[in-house]
Design a protein around this motif. Structure first.
Motif, short mmCIF file in Angstrom:
data_model
loop_
_atom_site.label_atom_id
_atom_site.label_comp_id
_atom_site.label_asym_id
_atom_site.label_seq_id
_atom_site.Cartn_x
_atom_site.Cartn_y
_atom_site.Cartn_z
N GLY A 1 -0.94 -2.30 2.87
CA GLY A 1 -1.21 -3.40 1.94
C GLY A 1 -1.42 -4.67 2.73
N GLY B 1 0.85 -1.19 0.00
CA GLY B 1 0.00 0.00 0.00
C GLY B 1 0.89 1.24 0.00
N ASN C 1 -2.55 -1.33 -2.97
CA ASN C 1 -3.64 -1.56 -2.03
C ASN C 1 -4.16 -0.23 -1.50
#
Ligand SMILES: [Zn+2]
Length: 376
Positions: free
Chosen positions: A128, A99, A123
Protein backbone atom coordinates in the motif's frame (compact mmCIF):
# COMPACT_ATOMS: atom_id res chain seq x y z
CA UNK A 1 -42.23 0.20 26.10
CA UNK A 2 -39.06 2.06 27.10
CA UNK A 3 -36.28 2.85 24.65
CA UNK A 4 -32.77 4.29 25.04
CA UNK A 5 -32.75 7.71 23.38
CA UNK A 6 -35.06 10.28 21.86
CA UNK A 7 -33.49 12.82 19.47
CA UNK A 8 -35.93 15.70 19.55
CA UNK A 9 -36.73 18.77 17.46
CA UNK A 10 -34.11 18.37 14.75
CA UNK A 11 -34.50 18.99 11.03
CA UNK A 12 -34.14 15.50 9.62
CA UNK A 13 -32.60 15.03 6.17
CA UNK A 14 -32.59 11.49 4.80
CA UNK A 15 -32.09 11.62 1.03
CA UNK A 16 -32.93 7.96 0.35
CA UNK A 17 -36.32 8.34 2.09
CA UNK A 18 -36.81 11.81 0.56
CA UNK A 19 -37.23 13.25 4.06
CA UNK A 20 -36.42 16.89 4.81
CA UNK A 21 -38.59 17.97 7.71
CA UNK A 22 -38.84 18.14 11.48
CA UNK A 23 -38.97 14.67 12.96
CA UNK A 24 -38.06 13.03 16.22
CA UNK A 25 -36.00 9.86 16.16
CA UNK A 26 -36.11 7.14 18.76
CA UNK A 27 -33.10 4.88 19.21
CA UNK A 28 -33.00 1.58 21.05
CA UNK A 29 -30.32 -1.07 21.47
CA UNK A 30 -28.07 0.80 19.02
CA UNK A 31 -30.66 0.83 16.24
CA UNK A 32 -33.23 3.26 14.90
CA UNK A 33 -36.46 2.34 16.62
CA UNK A 34 -38.83 4.91 15.14
CA UNK A 35 -38.94 8.15 13.23
CA UNK A 36 -42.02 10.26 13.72
CA UNK A 37 -43.59 13.73 13.81
CA UNK A 38 -42.95 15.74 16.98
CA UNK A 39 -46.73 16.07 17.33
CA UNK A 40 -47.02 12.34 17.94
CA UNK A 41 -47.14 12.53 21.71
CA UNK A 42 -46.51 9.83 24.19
CA UNK A 43 -42.96 8.82 23.34
CA UNK A 44 -41.15 11.25 25.66
CA UNK A 45 -42.25 9.34 28.70
CA UNK A 46 -40.74 6.15 27.38
CA UNK A 47 -37.29 7.59 26.56
CA UNK A 48 -34.49 6.80 29.02
CA UNK A 49 -32.48 9.69 27.57
CA UNK A 50 -33.32 12.77 25.55
CA UNK A 51 -31.20 14.86 23.19
CA UNK A 52 -32.80 18.16 22.22
CA UNK A 53 -31.29 19.25 18.90
CA UNK A 54 -33.54 22.22 18.19
CA UNK A 55 -31.97 24.29 15.38
CA UNK A 56 -29.72 21.44 14.20
CA UNK A 57 -29.79 19.07 11.26
CA UNK A 58 -30.12 15.35 11.80
CA UNK A 59 -28.66 13.28 8.97
CA UNK A 60 -27.59 9.70 8.43
CA UNK A 61 -24.06 9.21 9.76
CA UNK A 62 -21.78 10.86 7.21
CA UNK A 63 -19.51 8.62 5.12
CA UNK A 64 -16.12 9.80 3.86
CA UNK A 65 -15.21 7.65 0.86
CA UNK A 66 -11.56 8.69 0.57
CA UNK A 67 -9.33 9.10 3.65
CA UNK A 68 -5.91 8.01 4.93
CA UNK A 69 -6.13 6.68 8.48
CA UNK A 70 -3.15 4.33 8.97
CA UNK A 71 -0.95 6.79 10.91
CA UNK A 72 1.83 4.64 12.29
CA UNK A 73 2.56 2.80 9.08
CA UNK A 74 1.58 4.81 6.06
CA UNK A 75 3.14 8.18 5.46
CA UNK A 76 0.79 11.08 6.29
CA UNK A 77 -1.93 8.96 7.89
CA UNK A 78 -4.14 10.47 10.56
CA UNK A 79 -6.13 9.00 13.47
CA UNK A 80 -9.47 7.61 12.33
CA UNK A 81 -11.56 8.88 15.24
CA UNK A 82 -10.00 12.34 14.95
CA UNK A 83 -11.44 12.74 11.45
CA UNK A 84 -14.29 10.31 12.05
CA UNK A 85 -16.67 10.42 15.00
CA UNK A 86 -15.00 13.56 16.41
CA UNK A 87 -15.98 15.38 13.20
CA UNK A 88 -19.46 13.98 12.62
CA UNK A 89 -18.36 11.14 10.36
CA UNK A 90 -19.46 7.63 11.33
CA UNK A 91 -17.84 5.71 8.47
CA UNK A 92 -14.44 6.32 6.89
CA UNK A 93 -13.06 4.48 3.94
CA UNK A 94 -9.29 4.31 3.86
CA UNK A 95 -8.13 4.66 0.27
CA UNK A 96 -5.24 2.30 -0.24
CA UNK A 97 -3.00 3.04 2.74
CA UNK A 98 -2.77 -0.72 3.19
CA UNK A 99 -2.15 -3.43 0.62
CA UNK A 100 -2.26 -7.22 0.93
CA UNK A 101 0.99 -7.35 2.95
CA UNK A 102 0.11 -4.59 5.42
CA UNK A 103 -3.62 -5.22 5.71
CA UNK A 104 -3.66 -7.46 8.83
CA UNK A 105 -1.80 -4.73 10.73
CA UNK A 106 -4.26 -2.14 9.47
CA UNK A 107 -7.08 -4.24 10.89
CA UNK A 108 -5.52 -4.70 14.35
CA UNK A 109 -4.12 -1.16 14.65
CA UNK A 110 -6.86 0.90 13.06
CA UNK A 111 -10.11 -0.93 12.39
CA UNK A 112 -10.27 -2.62 15.80
CA UNK A 113 -9.00 0.38 17.79
CA UNK A 114 -11.36 3.11 16.65
CA UNK A 115 -15.01 3.82 17.36
CA UNK A 116 -15.48 5.08 13.82
CA UNK A 117 -16.42 2.37 11.34
CA UNK A 118 -13.36 1.98 9.11
CA UNK A 119 -13.72 0.32 5.72
CA UNK A 120 -11.09 0.08 3.02
CA UNK A 121 -10.14 0.26 -0.60
CA UNK A 122 -7.22 -2.20 -0.56
CA UNK A 123 -4.20 -1.03 -2.52
CA UNK A 124 -3.31 -3.27 -5.45
CA UNK A 125 0.35 -2.83 -4.40
CA UNK A 126 1.41 -5.19 -1.60
CA UNK A 127 2.62 -2.58 0.88
CA UNK A 128 0.00 0.00 0.00
CA UNK A 129 1.39 3.41 0.96
CA UNK A 130 3.56 1.95 3.73
CA UNK A 131 6.87 2.03 1.87
CA UNK A 132 6.97 5.16 -0.21
CA UNK A 133 4.61 6.75 -2.66
CA UNK A 134 5.72 5.16 -5.91
CA UNK A 135 3.97 1.92 -5.02
CA UNK A 136 3.13 0.94 -8.59
CA UNK A 137 6.56 1.50 -10.09
CA UNK A 138 7.66 -2.08 -9.33
CA UNK A 139 5.22 -4.53 -10.89
CA UNK A 140 6.65 -7.45 -8.89
CA UNK A 141 4.97 -5.92 -5.81
CA UNK A 142 1.52 -6.39 -7.31
CA UNK A 143 0.34 -9.81 -6.27
CA UNK A 144 -3.22 -10.28 -7.43
CA UNK A 145 -3.64 -13.60 -5.61
CA UNK A 146 -2.68 -12.10 -2.25
CA UNK A 147 -5.12 -9.25 -2.71
CA UNK A 148 -7.86 -11.74 -3.60
CA UNK A 149 -7.08 -13.69 -0.43
CA UNK A 150 -7.33 -10.57 1.76
CA UNK A 151 -10.64 -9.66 0.13
CA UNK A 152 -11.98 -13.08 1.04
CA UNK A 153 -10.65 -12.74 4.56
CA UNK A 154 -11.83 -9.19 5.41
CA UNK A 155 -15.34 -8.09 4.43
CA UNK A 156 -14.42 -4.48 5.33
CA UNK A 157 -12.59 -4.37 2.01
CA UNK A 158 -15.16 -2.79 -0.29
CA UNK A 159 -13.00 -2.17 -3.35
CA UNK A 160 -9.51 -1.88 -4.81
CA UNK A 161 -7.41 1.29 -5.01
CA UNK A 162 -5.08 2.12 -7.87
CA UNK A 163 -3.20 5.40 -8.06
CA UNK A 164 -2.72 6.24 -11.73
CA UNK A 165 -0.39 9.21 -11.86
CA UNK A 166 3.11 9.42 -13.24
CA UNK A 167 4.98 9.80 -9.93
CA UNK A 168 3.30 6.65 -8.59
CA UNK A 169 3.68 4.56 -11.73
CA UNK A 170 7.22 5.13 -12.91
CA UNK A 171 7.30 3.20 -16.17
CA UNK A 172 4.46 0.83 -15.36
CA UNK A 173 1.94 2.52 -17.68
CA UNK A 174 -1.57 1.06 -17.66
CA UNK A 175 -0.47 -2.35 -16.41
CA UNK A 176 -1.35 -1.90 -12.69
CA UNK A 177 -4.81 -0.66 -13.65
CA UNK A 178 -5.37 -3.64 -15.93
CA UNK A 179 -4.27 -6.07 -13.22
CA UNK A 180 -6.58 -4.37 -10.71
CA UNK A 181 -9.47 -4.37 -13.18
CA UNK A 182 -9.11 -8.08 -13.86
CA UNK A 183 -9.21 -8.77 -10.14
CA UNK A 184 -12.09 -6.36 -9.58
CA UNK A 185 -14.17 -8.31 -12.09
CA UNK A 186 -13.21 -11.63 -10.53
CA UNK A 187 -14.19 -10.60 -7.01
CA UNK A 188 -17.09 -8.32 -7.96
CA UNK A 189 -15.79 -5.20 -6.20
CA UNK A 190 -15.33 -1.73 -7.69
CA UNK A 191 -12.09 0.13 -8.32
CA UNK A 192 -11.21 3.53 -6.95
CA UNK A 193 -8.80 5.14 -9.37
CA UNK A 194 -6.77 8.16 -8.37
CA UNK A 195 -5.83 10.56 -11.18
CA UNK A 196 -3.26 13.33 -11.13
CA UNK A 197 -0.44 14.31 -13.44
CA UNK A 198 -0.15 12.08 -16.51
CA UNK A 199 0.93 10.04 -18.23
CA UNK A 200 -1.17 7.97 -18.63
CA UNK A 201 -3.80 9.91 -20.50
CA UNK A 202 -7.15 10.21 -18.74
CA UNK A 203 -9.01 8.74 -21.72
CA UNK A 204 -6.84 5.61 -21.62
CA UNK A 205 -7.57 5.19 -17.90
CA UNK A 206 -11.31 5.67 -18.32
CA UNK A 207 -11.38 3.09 -21.11
CA UNK A 208 -10.40 0.37 -18.64
CA UNK A 209 -13.13 1.18 -16.11
CA UNK A 210 -16.61 -0.33 -15.70
CA UNK A 211 -19.88 1.08 -14.36
CA UNK A 212 -19.65 1.51 -10.59
CA UNK A 213 -15.92 2.23 -10.61
CA UNK A 214 -14.90 5.49 -8.96
CA UNK A 215 -12.67 8.21 -10.38
CA UNK A 216 -11.31 10.15 -7.42
CA UNK A 217 -9.70 13.61 -7.64
CA UNK A 218 -12.01 14.04 -10.64
CA UNK A 219 -12.05 17.84 -10.23
CA UNK A 220 -8.32 18.48 -9.88
CA UNK A 221 -6.81 21.49 -11.60
CA UNK A 222 -3.67 19.87 -12.98
CA UNK A 223 -2.93 19.13 -16.61
CA UNK A 224 -4.59 16.04 -17.97
CA UNK A 225 -7.88 16.49 -16.14
CA UNK A 226 -11.45 16.18 -17.37
CA UNK A 227 -11.19 19.37 -19.48
CA UNK A 228 -9.09 20.30 -22.43
CA UNK A 229 -9.18 24.11 -22.28
CA UNK A 230 -12.85 24.85 -21.73
CA UNK A 231 -14.10 21.71 -23.41
CA UNK A 232 -14.93 18.58 -21.51
CA UNK A 233 -13.13 15.61 -23.02
CA UNK A 234 -15.45 13.40 -25.07
CA UNK A 235 -14.00 10.38 -23.24
CA UNK A 236 -15.20 11.91 -19.98
CA UNK A 237 -18.77 12.29 -21.24
CA UNK A 238 -18.60 8.73 -22.49
CA UNK A 239 -17.37 7.48 -19.12
CA UNK A 240 -20.15 9.24 -17.24
CA UNK A 241 -22.65 7.77 -19.64
CA UNK A 242 -21.22 4.31 -18.97
CA UNK A 243 -21.77 4.75 -15.21
CA UNK A 244 -18.31 5.67 -13.97
CA UNK A 245 -18.71 7.68 -10.78
CA UNK A 246 -16.84 10.92 -10.07
CA UNK A 247 -15.60 11.52 -6.55
CA UNK A 248 -14.03 14.70 -5.17
CA UNK A 249 -11.06 13.50 -3.02
CA UNK A 250 -10.14 17.08 -2.08
CA UNK A 251 -6.65 16.51 -0.62
CA UNK A 252 -3.72 18.88 -0.79
CA UNK A 253 -3.66 19.35 -4.52
CA UNK A 254 -6.69 17.64 -6.00
CA UNK A 255 -9.68 19.98 -5.80
CA UNK A 256 -9.91 23.06 -7.99
CA UNK A 257 -12.86 25.40 -7.71
CA UNK A 258 -12.21 26.52 -11.25
CA UNK A 259 -12.50 22.95 -12.56
CA UNK A 260 -15.59 22.35 -10.47
CA UNK A 261 -17.28 25.49 -11.80
CA UNK A 262 -16.43 24.58 -15.37
CA UNK A 263 -17.89 21.15 -14.70
CA UNK A 264 -21.06 22.73 -13.29
CA UNK A 265 -21.43 24.77 -16.47
CA UNK A 266 -21.03 21.57 -18.46
CA UNK A 267 -23.73 19.92 -16.34
CA UNK A 268 -21.35 17.59 -14.52
CA UNK A 269 -21.41 17.11 -10.76
CA UNK A 270 -19.58 14.83 -8.35
CA UNK A 271 -21.44 11.66 -7.43
CA UNK A 272 -19.76 11.53 -4.04
CA UNK A 273 -17.93 14.18 -2.00
CA UNK A 274 -14.89 13.00 -0.05
CA UNK A 275 -11.96 14.68 1.65
CA UNK A 276 -8.80 12.63 1.00
CA UNK A 277 -7.98 13.84 4.51
CA UNK A 278 -4.54 13.11 5.97
CA UNK A 279 -2.04 14.69 8.33
CA UNK A 280 -0.75 17.33 5.90
CA UNK A 281 -4.17 18.76 5.02
CA UNK A 282 -6.02 18.35 8.30
CA UNK A 283 -5.01 21.88 9.34
CA UNK A 284 -5.92 23.15 5.88
CA UNK A 285 -6.91 23.20 3.16
CA UNK A 286 -9.21 20.24 3.97
CA UNK A 287 -9.92 20.51 7.76
CA UNK A 288 -12.90 18.14 7.78
CA UNK A 289 -15.70 16.60 5.74
CA UNK A 290 -18.17 19.24 6.96
CA UNK A 291 -15.79 22.02 5.82
CA UNK A 292 -15.56 20.33 2.43
CA UNK A 293 -19.37 20.23 2.28
CA UNK A 294 -19.52 23.92 3.23
CA UNK A 295 -17.38 24.63 0.16
CA UNK A 296 -19.94 22.87 -2.02
CA UNK A 297 -22.74 24.87 -0.41
CA UNK A 298 -20.73 27.99 -1.33
CA UNK A 299 -20.61 26.65 -4.89
CA UNK A 300 -24.42 26.53 -5.09
CA UNK A 301 -24.96 22.89 -4.24
CA UNK A 302 -28.08 22.35 -2.15
CA UNK A 303 -27.99 20.98 1.37
CA UNK A 304 -29.87 17.88 0.24
CA UNK A 305 -27.33 17.32 -2.53
CA UNK A 306 -24.28 17.49 -0.28
CA UNK A 307 -25.88 15.21 2.32
CA UNK A 308 -26.79 12.70 -0.42
CA UNK A 309 -23.21 12.86 -1.71
CA UNK A 310 -21.90 11.82 1.72
CA UNK A 311 -24.57 9.28 2.71
CA UNK A 312 -26.58 7.33 0.15
CA UNK A 313 -24.07 7.87 -2.67
CA UNK A 314 -20.97 6.46 -0.95
CA UNK A 315 -23.10 3.74 0.69
CA UNK A 316 -24.20 2.55 -2.74
CA UNK A 317 -20.64 2.68 -4.11
CA UNK A 318 -19.63 0.44 -1.20
CA UNK A 319 -22.52 -1.94 -1.86
CA UNK A 320 -23.87 -1.10 1.61
CA UNK A 321 -26.92 1.02 0.80
CA UNK A 322 -29.07 -1.36 2.84
CA UNK A 323 -26.86 -0.98 5.91
CA UNK A 324 -25.54 2.58 6.17
CA UNK A 325 -26.33 6.03 4.76
CA UNK A 326 -30.00 6.22 5.78
CA UNK A 327 -32.15 6.72 8.87
CA UNK A 328 -34.62 3.96 8.10
CA UNK A 329 -36.15 2.11 11.04
CA UNK A 330 -34.18 -0.97 12.07
CA UNK A 331 -30.81 0.27 10.86
CA UNK A 332 -27.75 0.80 13.03
CA UNK A 333 -28.20 4.21 14.70
CA UNK A 334 -25.33 6.02 12.97
CA UNK A 335 -26.48 9.63 12.96
CA UNK A 336 -24.81 13.03 12.49
CA UNK A 337 -26.09 16.13 14.26
CA UNK A 338 -24.93 19.18 12.31
CA UNK A 339 -25.35 22.92 12.62
CA UNK A 340 -25.40 25.55 9.92
CA UNK A 341 -23.96 28.92 10.81
CA UNK A 342 -24.96 31.84 8.58
CA UNK A 343 -22.45 34.59 7.85
CA UNK A 344 -19.66 35.29 5.40
CA UNK A 345 -16.96 32.62 5.36
CA UNK A 346 -13.80 32.40 3.31
CA UNK A 347 -12.85 29.00 1.93
CA UNK A 348 -9.78 27.79 0.10
CA UNK A 349 -9.42 25.07 -2.53
CA UNK A 350 -6.36 22.89 -3.13
CA UNK A 351 -4.91 25.42 -5.56
CA UNK A 352 -4.79 28.22 -2.99
CA UNK A 353 -7.77 29.94 -4.53
CA UNK A 354 -10.08 31.57 -2.00
CA UNK A 355 -13.81 31.98 -2.38
CA UNK A 356 -16.66 33.07 -0.16
CA UNK A 357 -19.70 31.26 1.12
CA UNK A 358 -22.63 32.11 3.33
CA UNK A 359 -23.01 28.89 5.30
CA UNK A 360 -20.69 26.94 7.52
CA UNK A 361 -21.66 23.36 8.24
CA UNK A 362 -20.26 21.98 11.47
CA UNK A 363 -20.64 18.75 13.40
CA UNK A 364 -22.12 18.98 16.88
CA UNK A 365 -22.74 15.38 17.89
CA UNK A 366 -22.05 12.02 16.35
CA UNK A 367 -24.25 9.14 17.30
CA UNK A 368 -22.40 5.90 16.64
CA UNK A 369 -24.49 2.76 17.02
CA UNK A 370 -26.76 4.65 19.40
CA UNK A 371 -24.02 6.14 21.54
CA UNK A 372 -23.92 9.96 21.71
CA UNK A 373 -20.48 11.52 21.24
CA UNK A 374 -19.76 15.22 21.36
CA UNK A 375 -17.76 16.57 18.41
CA UNK A 376 -14.64 18.66 18.82
ZN1 LIG B 1 -5.76 9.73 -1.26
Amino acid sequence: MAFDLLIKNGMVIDPISKIHRKYDIAVDAGRIFSIHCPEDFGLENSAKDMLDVQGSLVTPGLIDLHTHVFPDDAELGIGADLVGVQQGVTTLVDAGSAGAVTFPRFVTNVVEKNTTQVLAWINIAGDGLCSGRDELSDLTKLDKENVAERIGQYPIIRGIKVRMSSSVLGNSGLEPLKIAKTLSREVGLPLMVHIGNGPPELGDILDVLDAGDVLTHAFHGKKGGIFKGDEILPEVRQALKRGILFDVGHGNSSFSVQTLQKAQRAGIKPYSISTDIYLANFNGPVYSLTTTLSKFLALDFSLDEVIAATTVAPASILGMEHEIGSLQVGRIADISILTIEDGVFEFIDAENKTFKGRQLLQAKFTIKAGKVLKCR
